[in-house]
Design an enzyme around this catalytic site. Structure first.
Site, PDB file in Angstrom:
ATOM      1  N   THR A   1       0.881  -1.178   0.000  1.00 51.96           N
ATOM      2  CA  THR A   1       0.000   0.000   0.000  1.00 51.96           C
ATOM      3  C   THR A   1       0.914   1.221   0.000  1.00 51.96           C
ATOM      4  O   THR A   1       1.876   1.266   0.765  1.00 51.96           O
ATOM      5  CB  THR A   1      -0.891  -0.004   1.244  1.00 51.96           C
TER       6      THR A   1
ATOM      7  N   ARG B   1     -37.517   6.113   1.561  1.00 53.56           N
ATOM      8  CA  ARG B   1     -38.133   5.215   0.576  1.00 53.56           C
ATOM      9  C   ARG B   1     -39.485   4.712   1.104  1.00 53.56           C
ATOM     10  O   ARG B   1     -39.558   4.211   2.229  1.00 53.56           O
ATOM     11  CB  ARG B   1     -37.175   4.042   0.353  1.00 53.56           C
TER      12      ARG B   1
ATOM     13  N   GLU C   1      -3.954  -7.149   6.581  1.00 54.21           N
ATOM     14  CA  GLU C   1      -3.357  -7.303   7.917  1.00 54.21           C
ATOM     15  C   GLU C   1      -3.700  -8.654   8.552  1.00 54.21           C
ATOM     16  O   GLU C   1      -3.853  -8.765   9.755  1.00 54.21           O
ATOM     17  CB  GLU C   1      -3.826  -6.167   8.842  1.00 54.21           C
TER      18      GLU C   1
END
Length: 402
Positions: A163, A285, A380
């Site tokens: 990363t 909704r 991890e």
């Protein structure tokens, strides 16, 4: 939207102030642009600059090196807030923080003096590199090598899943260093962490070191995930972390332990956001003449989601506080990472179901979260690795006598 979920008791005024500042930043600077940047797989340069100004890159670096000297708990709660905005941004900080933590705990005085002030300012950005293409969880099987040559070490091998591989300028790289360790030494006792400085970018970033380009991923976009190829890379001996070989495995495991608290915090942040989106949409909704939030089936979902958010947050906070108190926290960190990532996936999926067909549309934020949550199941250490750690530690704790 703020309710009473995932509150943390017993914080100092400073901690509350930091978290409030970060939350404002997330609401104003991250949430409005996250989905658009994510769809373009674009590095969030402006967001990162903002976080530098807030001092987030130096959050846990001691004040004597220009950092804020804060606790793992403050850091984890900050990560939770940032992941609520966009999980990729918390990944940009995580590897930087792990390298800074490893330097603070294990570096020589010269290494700390040289790197930590620049890391606190975000001028030097960290990444760490353990995994390789042929192995994931089996760290003892690494094949990358460091061989002593004069006052240097020559590094050769291929690394995977970095990363910030492109955007970082300092990478902590784990290699085998067999010299000085007699035949038959356990593999984890002949590993060394090297501090490798490089240019940001892709291609050959220094002689003998190549970052081939970004790996195209299902989610967790924006942040660069890369390979790292070392071919005769020369690193001076004073860039061996801590000044002695054979300690690398322990350095990395210490770093990953705090990284697991970070991943748990990310799971908490993403789950909180998914709950916010679900509970909000359920009130907007309408079906069968009323908001779907008034249907018992949806209320049950919301109840389960909120309970999971709360439980994951409590375990994450517990793991961080344990480490801050100077105690071993691998059991708590493993449990928190395992639970938070599994619950995150479930809460995101329930929010996705509440959205119905719209959850499948790229216009709705929940679609992005649905692709991001799976990374937390693997990053991890997988759930299976966490369970192995938890199981072993439980047997140590509960060993029967005689």
């Amino acid at each position: 939207m703020s309710g009473r979920l995932a509150r943390t008791e017993g914080l100092t005024d400073t901690q509350r102030e930091i978290l409030s500042t970060v939350r404002d930043f997330v609401d104003k600077e991250i949430l409005p642009v996250a989905t658009e940047l994510e769809h373009r797989d674009e590095y969030p340069t402006q967001i990162v600059e903002g976080l530098k100004e807030l001092g987030v890159f130096g959050l846990m670096i001691p004040e004597e090196y220009g950092g804020l000297g804060e606790s793992l708990l403050t850091y984890a709660l900050t990560v939770e807030e940032i992941a609520r905005g966009w999980m990729s941004v918390s990944g940009i900080i995580n590897t930087h923080f792990i390298v800074a933590y490893m330097l603070k705990q294990h570096g020589t005085q010269e290494q700390k003096d040289h790197f930590l002030p620049k890391m606190a300012a975000g001028e030097v950005r960290g990444a760490f590199s353990m995994s390789e293409p042929a192995l994931g969880s089996d760290v003892s099987a690494i094949t990358s090598k460091g061989v002593a040559d004069g006052g240097d070490y020559v590094l050769t091998g291929q690394k995977m899943w970095l990363t910030n591989g492109g955007s970082s300028t300092l990478v902590a790289v784990l290699c085998r260093t067999d010299e000085g360790h007699p035949e038959g030494t356990a593999p984890h006792k002949s590993m060394t962490t090297f501090l490798v400085e490089k240019e940001a970018g892709f291609g050959e970033v220094r002689p003998g070191l190549t970052i081939p380009g970004k790996i195209d991923k299902m989610g967790y976009k924006g942040v660069d995930t890369t390979e790292l190829i070392m071919d005769g890379l020369r690193v001076p001996a004073d860039r061996v972390l801590g000044g002695e070989t054979g300690r690398g495995f322990y350095h990395m495991m210490d770093g990953v332990e705090v990284g697991r608290v970070n991943v748990a915090a990310r799971g908490c942040g993403v789950a909180q956001r998914a709950f916010e989106l679900g509970v909000s949409y359920a009130q907007q909704r309408h079906t069968f003449g009323k908001p779907i939030a008034q249907h018992q089936a949806i209320q049950f979902k919301l109840a389960e989601m909120a309970t999971k958010v709360e439980a994951a947050h409590a375990m994450m906070v517990n793991a961080a506080r344990k480490k801050d108190s100077g105690q071993r926290n691998d059991l708590e960190a493993g449990m928190a990472k395992y639970l938070a990532s599994e619950y995150c996936k479930e809460v995101v999926e329930d929010a996705f179901r509440i959205h119905g067909g719209y959850g499948f549309s790229k216009e709705y934020e929940i679609e992005r979260l649905y692709r991001e949550a799976p990374m937390l199941l693997i990053g991890e250490g997988t759930a299976e690795i966490q369970k192995m750690i938890i199981g072993r530690r439980l047997l140590e704790e509960y060993r029967i006598q005689g």
